[in-house]
Design a protein around this motif. Structure first.
Motif, PDB file in Angstrom:
ATOM      1  N   ALA A  28      61.617 -15.344 115.689  1.00 54.93           N
ATOM      2  CA  ALA A  28      62.775 -15.372 114.792  1.00 54.93           C
ATOM      3  C   ALA A  28      63.929 -14.598 115.418  1.00 54.93           C
ATOM      4  CB  ALA A  28      62.408 -14.752 113.447  1.00 54.93           C
ATOM      5  N   THR A  29      65.147 -14.923 115.004  1.00 57.49           N
ATOM      6  CA  THR A  29      66.315 -14.210 115.484  1.00 57.49           C
ATOM      7  C   THR A  29      66.304 -12.776 114.936  1.00 57.49           C
ATOM      8  OG1 THR A  29      67.580 -15.065 113.618  1.00 57.49           O
ATOM      9  CG2 THR A  29      67.718 -16.299 115.673  1.00 57.49           C
ATOM     10  N   ALA A  30      67.116 -11.937 115.517  1.00 54.96           N
ATOM     11  CA  ALA A  30      67.140 -10.518 115.162  1.00 54.96           C
ATOM     12  C   ALA A  30      67.395 -10.319 113.670  1.00 54.96           C
ATOM     13  CB  ALA A  30      68.210  -9.802 115.969  1.00 54.96           C
ATOM     14  N   GLY A  31      66.588  -9.497 113.043  1.00 51.99           N
ATOM     15  CA  GLY A  31      66.756  -9.175 111.630  1.00 51.99           C
ATOM     16  C   GLY A  31      66.103 -10.153 110.678  1.00 51.99           C
ATOM     17  N   CYS A  32      65.508 -11.222 111.188  1.00 56.55           N
ATOM     18  CA  CYS A  32      64.893 -12.239 110.332  1.00 56.55           C
ATOM     19  C   CYS A  32      63.380 -12.218 110.483  1.00 56.55           C
ATOM     20  CB  CYS A  32      65.389 -13.630 110.706  1.00 56.55           C
ATOM     21  SG  CYS A  32      67.167 -13.837 110.533  1.00 56.55           S
ATOM     22  N   VAL A  33      62.685 -12.617 109.438  1.00 54.23           N
ATOM     23  CA  VAL A  33      61.231 -12.757 109.477  1.00 54.23           C
ATOM     24  C   VAL A  33      60.858 -14.077 108.827  1.00 54.23           C
ATOM     25  CG1 VAL A  33      60.725 -10.286 109.481  1.00 54.23           C
ATOM     26  CG2 VAL A  33      60.919 -11.480 107.314  1.00 54.23           C
ATOM     27  N   TYR A  34      59.705 -14.621 109.228  1.00 50.94           N
ATOM     28  CA  TYR A  34      59.228 -15.878 108.656  1.00 50.94           C
ATOM     29  C   TYR A  34      58.612 -15.637 107.284  1.00 50.94           C
ATOM     30  CZ  TYR A  34      60.024 -18.193 113.086  1.00 50.94           C
ATOM     31  OH  TYR A  34      60.620 -18.715 114.205  1.00 50.94           O
ATOM     32  N   ALA A  35      58.874 -16.544 106.367  1.00 58.22           N
ATOM     33  CA  ALA A  35      58.291 -16.473 105.029  1.00 58.22           C
ATOM     34  C   ALA A  35      56.830 -16.898 105.099  1.00 58.22           C
ATOM     35  CB  ALA A  35      59.054 -17.366 104.072  1.00 58.22           C
TER      36      ALA A  35
END
Length: 112
Positions: free
Chosen positions: A54-61
């Motif tokens: 994931a891109t910086a600061g994001c997480v997968y649900a």
């Protein structure tokens, strides 16, 4: 108004055709998703290859269905297109966009 509809219609049609891939998201690292299975269709064990970050600061649900990656650590099934990202990091971009649109609208009204 017609220009807006003509602009947004292709985007809406493209978004309908998007097919998300599911994979396993480890509980220890929610910014990576593993998408290639070790077994057949019913398997919940995923390979350590074919990983997306994931891109910086994001997480997968994640969902409630459990899975594993390479027989190690527990994880949960996730979706490659659903990312939880903080919108506050992009507030400046949203303000800039709507400010520019407002400026163009006021300028157009002033010229008429």
């Amino acid at each position: 108004m017609l220009k807006c509809i003509i602009f947004l219609l292709p985007i809406a049609l493209l978004s309908i055709n998007v097919k998300a891939a599911t994979g396993c998201v480890l509980t220890s690292n929610k910014s990576k998703i593993y998408t290639k299975k070790n077994g057949g269709a019913g398997s919940t064990d995923y390979r350590t290859t074919n990983v997306s970050t994931a891109t910086a600061g994001c997480v997968y649900a994640q969902t409630a269905t459990s899975c594993t990656v390479g027989g190690s650590g527990p994880g949960f099934l996730g979706d490659t297109t659903i990312l939880n990202c903080p919108i506050d990091d992009y507030a400046w971009l949203i303000l800039l966009l709507f400010g520019g649109l407002g400026f163009l609208h006021v300028r157009k009204k002033a010229l008429n």
